[in-house]
Design an enzyme around this catalytic site. Structure first.
Site, PDB file in Angstrom:
ATOM      1  N   SER A  25      32.279 -46.104 -39.957  1.00 22.85           N
ATOM      2  CA  SER A  25      31.204 -45.230 -39.477  1.00 22.85           C
ATOM      3  C   SER A  25      29.955 -46.011 -39.075  1.00 22.85           C
ATOM      4  CB  SER A  25      30.840 -44.204 -40.558  1.00 22.85           C
ATOM      5  OG  SER A  25      30.483 -44.866 -41.760  1.00 22.85           O
ATOM      6  N   ASP A 201      21.127 -41.153 -46.146  1.00 25.02           N
ATOM      7  CA  ASP A 201      22.156 -41.105 -47.189  1.00 25.02           C
ATOM      8  C   ASP A 201      22.306 -42.418 -47.961  1.00 25.02           C
ATOM      9  OD1 ASP A 201      23.275 -42.729 -45.286  1.00 25.02           O
ATOM     10  OD2 ASP A 201      24.961 -41.406 -44.809  1.00 25.02           O
ATOM     11  N   HIS A 204      23.907 -45.338 -44.136  1.00 16.95           N
ATOM     12  CA  HIS A 204      23.774 -45.539 -42.694  1.00 16.95           C
ATOM     13  C   HIS A 204      22.318 -45.821 -42.322  1.00 16.95           C
ATOM     14  CE1 HIS A 204      27.488 -43.055 -43.115  1.00 16.95           C
ATOM     15  NE2 HIS A 204      27.929 -43.961 -42.243  1.00 16.95           N
TER      16      HIS A 204
END
Length: 725
Positions: A25, A201, A204
């Site tokens: 991600s 979070d 990221h």
């Protein structure tokens, strides 16, 4: 320095290219930010755990994200396919993964060992691809552990460091007996160390940080393709041109010639050293002080200039020193301004004469303006519109002084001889011509010098053409004053015509060989913009000089020491009007919302603040009788300071800051400023010395030198044409 790529530039660089992002991600984030440089409207949507394609058909750019969150057999198979000869390979591959391995296996040591084995098996494939493509392995960013959700708590910075160490050790040693071709992309990790606490979070990066990472990735690949001046990373040093090589040979021969001359001269001096009389014990003086020859002056000047030009080249062309981007803050501009203001007030002396705009005062004016402009450039204050508008007035004030000074000289002295013209042109242009040759830059790049040169020639032609009207002639008949005003009116008419006839202006300056002097990036638009921005101020300076000298001639002004310029009532009234006008302009400039609109008004209104300043500075007798020697010293070398800053104080042709001492900004500024000022002062002295030798007063010799100068520039044009082909 990082160049901020626009959409058009990015497409131009990546035309017919295929870029592949492989990983988790975090790599997907980098992919999105990279694609948004090419297409800012691209949306972050779709299933996150699958491949995401992007294609821009107008530029034939293809960018793919391939979902492989772990370094395992799946990622290996994807990379292995590209190593086969029959398969089209991406031009750029950006890969990286680790956090999923930590998360799924709960941060176990077995997972780290497996990661080591997997990346060891992938490394030879990446190395093989790196021979034909650009391959980047992205090191893992740190996390902000306090913000991590419960199912990510096992992803600690200690684990991430361990995984990064494995990747670095294996990829760096993957190429036997040579340096690895796989590049480690570690900048994202460095950015995250400063910004991860702003993450939503804890895992990221915030959007601004990943945009910076993507822009750096674009710089890494595209700088060597497009070669932007303000992208100092990842591009080779530009090759030397034929003209630069010839200049290097000339300066080298000058240095060798001066050393030989110095050695011979010193040896002769030793032989003629005074000897001691044995009977009296006194020295016999057998050698008188001989004047310095023209040859010695030439060799010495070109020797020093050669060493200085070598420093210029090393600072801004040789990739020897680092460069950094400018970041504007109010404190970085206003604190140095206050500091030099205090210094300027502290060093004050009495003027030799108390006339309006006397020599000491104009030197002082040039000096403080130049220092403010230097601080403006190094602080990047052009992004702050009120400061930009006030700096525009300072540039206009320089041109105002050009109109005032040259008009006054020709009007009072009546000296229209070629010697005076050559002296002025040499003083203005010598350094810039040398820099154009050494630094491989067009003449128009140093825009201020072409500006003052053209305006000097306009003033000269206006006054020198028939009928030549000077003060001595006009004093005998007032009609001559009317004739001069008609000349000035015609000049104003020509300025207005060119200002509103861009086509005619560009046609004139696009003619060869003028185009060689005034084109920048293949057109004269920049020259049009610069000329038009201050189109009236030189005329205003000429008109002010005419009015002032007329009032002075009729003894209307009181220019004695300590005396106000006019009677007390008139002086107080004019002072009040001047202060109000000065402040009104500042308020207007500070309230500017649009640079284009303010630039449109600037040519007509800048004279208000300039004349207001002159009156405030000269009406009180005590103000006219003192000057700042600190500012005046800088004013005497203001032209050299303005030009030298391009390459040895700023960097990347003024877009960045030169870094001689990395990691210590304060010490770096002190050292680079000291060298910069010393070099500017030395070049000023060299220019003066060379002008005395190269510009003789007798016309026959001067005409021969002019013929040689014309031949020199013809040779330059010829060599330039050869280079272009």
């Amino acid at each position: 320095m990082m160049h901020k790529y626009k959409m058009s530039e990015a497409k131009n660089c990546l035309v017919d290219k295929h870029i592949a992002f492989i990983g988790d991600s975090r790599i997907r984030q980098l992919f999105y930010s990279f694609v948004k440089i090419i297409n800012p409207q691209f949306k972050e949507e779709g299933n996150k755990h699958e491949n995401i394609p992007f294609e821009d058909k107008t530029a034939s750019v293809k960018v793919d994200f391939l979902w492989h969150p772990e370094v395992n057999g799946s990622m290996k198979q994807c990379i292995k396919v590209w190593t086969e000869d029959s398969v089209a390979k991406p031009h750029v591959i950006v890969a990286g993964a680790a956090t999923w391995s930590i998360k799924i296996h709960n941060g176990s040591e077995e997972a780290l060992a497996q990661y080591r084995m997997n990346i060891t098996s992938i490394a030879p494939l990446l190395e093989k691809l790196a021979k034909t493509s650009d391959v980047y392995w992205v090191l893992q960013d740190p996390v902000y552990e306090d913000l991590l959700s419960e199912n990510r708590k096992m992803i600690t910075n200690e684990k991430i460091d361990a995984y990064n160490e494995v990747a670095v050790s294996i990829l760096n040693s993957s190429a036997r007996n040579s340096k690895s071709n796989v590049k480690l992309f570690s900048v994202s990790k460095l950015i995250a160390q400063e910004t991860i606490m702003e993450s939503l979070d804890g895992l990221h990066l915030p959007e601004s940080s990943r945009e910076t990472s993507a822009m750096i990735l674009m710089n890494v690949y595209c700088n060597k393709v497009l070669k932007p001046v303000d992208g100092s990373c990842c591009q080779p040093r530009p090759p030397l041109t034929l003209i630069q090589k010839l200049a290097a040979c000339f300066f080298t021969l000058s240095i060798i010639g001066y050393l030989i001359f110095y050695a011979i001269h010193r040896n002769a001096h030793r032989k003629n050293k005074p000897c001691t009389d044995l009977e009296s014990g006194e020295e016999k003086k057998t050698l008188l002080n001989t004047p310095v020859s023209s040859l010695e002056t030439l060799l010495q000047s070109f020797c020093k200039l050669g060493l200085i030009m070598a420093y210029f080249y090393m600072c801004d062309r040789a990739n020897l020193f680092m460069k950094e981007n400018k970041f504007y803050t109010h404190s970085s501009f206003f604190i140095p301004i206050i500091y030099i203001l205090v210094l300027g007030i502290f060093y004050n002396e009495n003027t030799k004469e108390t006339k309006v705009l006397n020599r000491e005062q104009t030197d002082e004016w040039k000096g403080w303006m130049q220092l403010v402009i230097l601080i403006y450039h190094i602080s990047g204050a052009s992004t702050f519109l009120p400061v930009y508008m006030h700096i525009r007035v300072l540039v206009a004030a320089y041109l105002f002084q050009t109109g005032y000074g040259h008009f006054s000289y020709f009007w009072v002295k009546g000296d229209f001889g070629i010697h005076r013209v050559c002296q002025v042109l040499f003083r203005l242009n010598f350094l810039v011509v040398v820099l154009c040759i050494v630094m491989d830059r067009p003449y128009q790049f140093y825009y201020f010098v072409p500006l003052v040169t053209v305006w000097f020639m306009v003033i000269y032609v206006t006054l020198a053409l028939w009928p030549q009207i000077i003060q001595k002639k006009a004093n005998g008949n007032c009609l001559w004053h009317l004739g001069l005003l008609l000349k000035l009116a015609f000049l104003l008419l020509c300025i207005c015509f060119l200002a509103y006839s861009q086509g005619a202006f560009e046609k004139i300056f696009s003619l060869w060989p003028l185009s060689k002097c005034f084109e920048l990036n293949g057109n004269v638009h920049e020259w049009w913009f610069r000329w038009r921005l201050d189109r009236y101020v030189v005329f205003h300076g000429m008109l002010f000089a005419f009015i002032y000298l007329a009032l002075q001639r009729r003894q209307i002004l009181s220019e004695g020491k300590g005396e106000p310029l006019f009677s007390n009532k008139i002086s107080n009234f004019l002072l009040f009007i001047s202060v109000v006008s000065f402040l009104t302009y500042s308020i207007w400039a500070s309230s500017c919302k649009n640079k284009a609109e303010c630039n449109e008004l600037h040519p007509s209104v800048s004279v208000v603040q300039i004349v207001a300043f002159i009156l405030i500075r000269n009406i009180p007798g005590y103000a006219r009788s003192v000057y700042s020697s600190f500012f005046a010293w800088f004013g005497k070398i203001s032209l050299e300071l303005f030009i030298c800053q391009y390459h040895i104080w700023l960097a990347a042709d003024t877009r960045g800051i030169l870094v001689l001492i990395p990691g210590n900004p304060t010490l770096n500024i002190i050292v680079s400023t000291f060298i910069f000022v010393c070099v500017a002062h030395e070049i000023s002295q060299i220019t003066t010395d060379l002008a005395q030798v190269l510009i003789p007063k007798d016309n026959p010799s001067l005409l021969r030198r002019l013929a040689c100068t014309v031949a020199f520039f013809c040779g330059l044009l010829l060599l330039s044409s050869v280079q272009d082909k």
